[in-house]
Scaffold this motif. Sequence first.
Motif, short mmCIF file in Angstrom:
data_model
loop_
_atom_site.label_atom_id
_atom_site.label_comp_id
_atom_site.label_asym_id
_atom_site.label_seq_id
_atom_site.Cartn_x
_atom_site.Cartn_y
_atom_site.Cartn_z
N LEU A 17 -39.44 13.22 6.22
CA LEU A 17 -40.40 12.66 5.27
C LEU A 17 -40.25 13.28 3.89
N VAL A 18 -40.16 14.60 3.84
CA VAL A 18 -40.03 15.28 2.54
C VAL A 18 -38.72 14.89 1.86
N SER A 19 -37.63 14.84 2.63
CA SER A 19 -36.33 14.49 2.04
C SER A 19 -36.34 13.05 1.53
N GLN A 20 -37.03 12.15 2.24
CA GLN A 20 -37.09 10.76 1.80
C GLN A 20 -37.95 10.61 0.54
N VAL A 21 -39.03 11.38 0.45
CA VAL A 21 -39.86 11.34 -0.77
C VAL A 21 -39.02 11.76 -1.96
N LEU A 22 -38.30 12.86 -1.84
CA LEU A 22 -37.48 13.35 -2.94
C LEU A 22 -36.37 12.34 -3.29
N ALA A 38 -42.58 4.60 5.07
CA ALA A 38 -42.04 3.44 5.78
C ALA A 38 -40.68 3.75 6.40
N VAL A 39 -39.80 4.39 5.63
CA VAL A 39 -38.46 4.71 6.13
C VAL A 39 -38.53 5.71 7.28
N ALA A 85 -42.52 6.39 -4.21
CA ALA A 85 -41.69 7.29 -3.41
C ALA A 85 -42.39 7.66 -2.11
N LEU A 86 -43.68 7.94 -2.18
CA LEU A 86 -44.44 8.31 -0.98
C LEU A 86 -44.52 7.15 0.01
N LEU A 87 -44.84 5.96 -0.49
CA LEU A 87 -44.97 4.80 0.41
C LEU A 87 -43.62 4.44 1.03
N GLY A 110 -36.18 20.00 17.19
CA GLY A 110 -36.84 18.89 17.86
C GLY A 110 -37.55 17.96 16.90
N LEU A 111 -38.21 16.95 17.47
CA LEU A 111 -38.84 15.90 16.68
C LEU A 111 -39.99 16.42 15.84
N TRP A 112 -40.69 17.45 16.30
CA TRP A 112 -41.86 17.93 15.55
C TRP A 112 -41.46 18.50 14.19
N LEU A 113 -40.23 18.99 14.07
CA LEU A 113 -39.73 19.45 12.77
C LEU A 113 -38.97 18.34 12.06
N ALA A 114 -38.31 17.47 12.83
CA ALA A 114 -37.50 16.41 12.23
C ALA A 114 -38.35 15.46 11.40
N ILE A 115 -39.55 15.13 11.86
CA ILE A 115 -40.38 14.15 11.15
C ILE A 115 -40.80 14.66 9.77
N PRO A 116 -41.43 15.86 9.65
CA PRO A 116 -41.80 16.31 8.30
C PRO A 116 -40.60 16.57 7.40
N VAL A 117 -39.50 17.08 7.95
CA VAL A 117 -38.31 17.32 7.13
C VAL A 117 -37.75 15.99 6.61
#
Length: 264
Positions: A154-159, A188-189, A182-184, A145-152
Amino acid sequence: MTHLTARMITVDIFDSATRLAAQCFLTAVPLLFVVGSFAPESVQNQLISSVGAVFGLTGAAEEELAQVYRSTDNNLREATGVVGALMVFLSATACSRAMQRLCKRAWQIPRSGTGIAAWRWLAWIGVWLSVLILQGPLRNGFGVGLWLAIPVTLVSQVLLWWWSQHLLLGGLVRWLPLLPGALLTALAVTALSVSSRYYMPRALNRSHAEYGSVGPVFTLLSWLIVLCVAIAIGITVGAVLAKEPWLARRLGTPRPWHETPAGP
């Protein structure tokens, strides 16, 4: 604030973002169809699912995407061939070069004397395709669900954006100073990916109903421009923050290139 405004003007955020979006649309998007035509059926289905998740396709727009992929599968493979597919892949490096120019402008790296190997453009496109194929399960939180999708996400986009800057800048900037950008950019993405779940399906289906198959094209291009503006702002603001004295000392940010003393 003055430094940030000056850097935004130097980078020319909206012009750079529009060019990047155009390159994505004209070179990277056709590459998706070529990859899909040569890939096994399981990869093709995953690619359709991931593209649908990224652009928020549902209903008629999603059905049309799947129909286009499957109807052009054999025809496109026969028309392009291996050599043609390779040429499409090489032409997609225009997107890599546009991203590289954005990163160099954000970090005020001069064009002269900073040649960067062309293989980095190919590597960026290859990793970008691999990450895109995985977007379906990532943005669904692997079915949780979305509660896991958002942090996953976010982390993948930072990397992804941390590595992208380092690769496209040719290692001219160390890893730590690239982290704020990378964080910003990842924030945003990720925010856009979450909001697209609610806005894009209605916008795409409405434009499809009103203008036919051409309608979603303009909607997707508009969304790409917004996405590229967010990326351009994130990378530029991150570069400015990394050079602020209070953060530069902690990150080991190099001095601007025009202030770097010449060698012996």
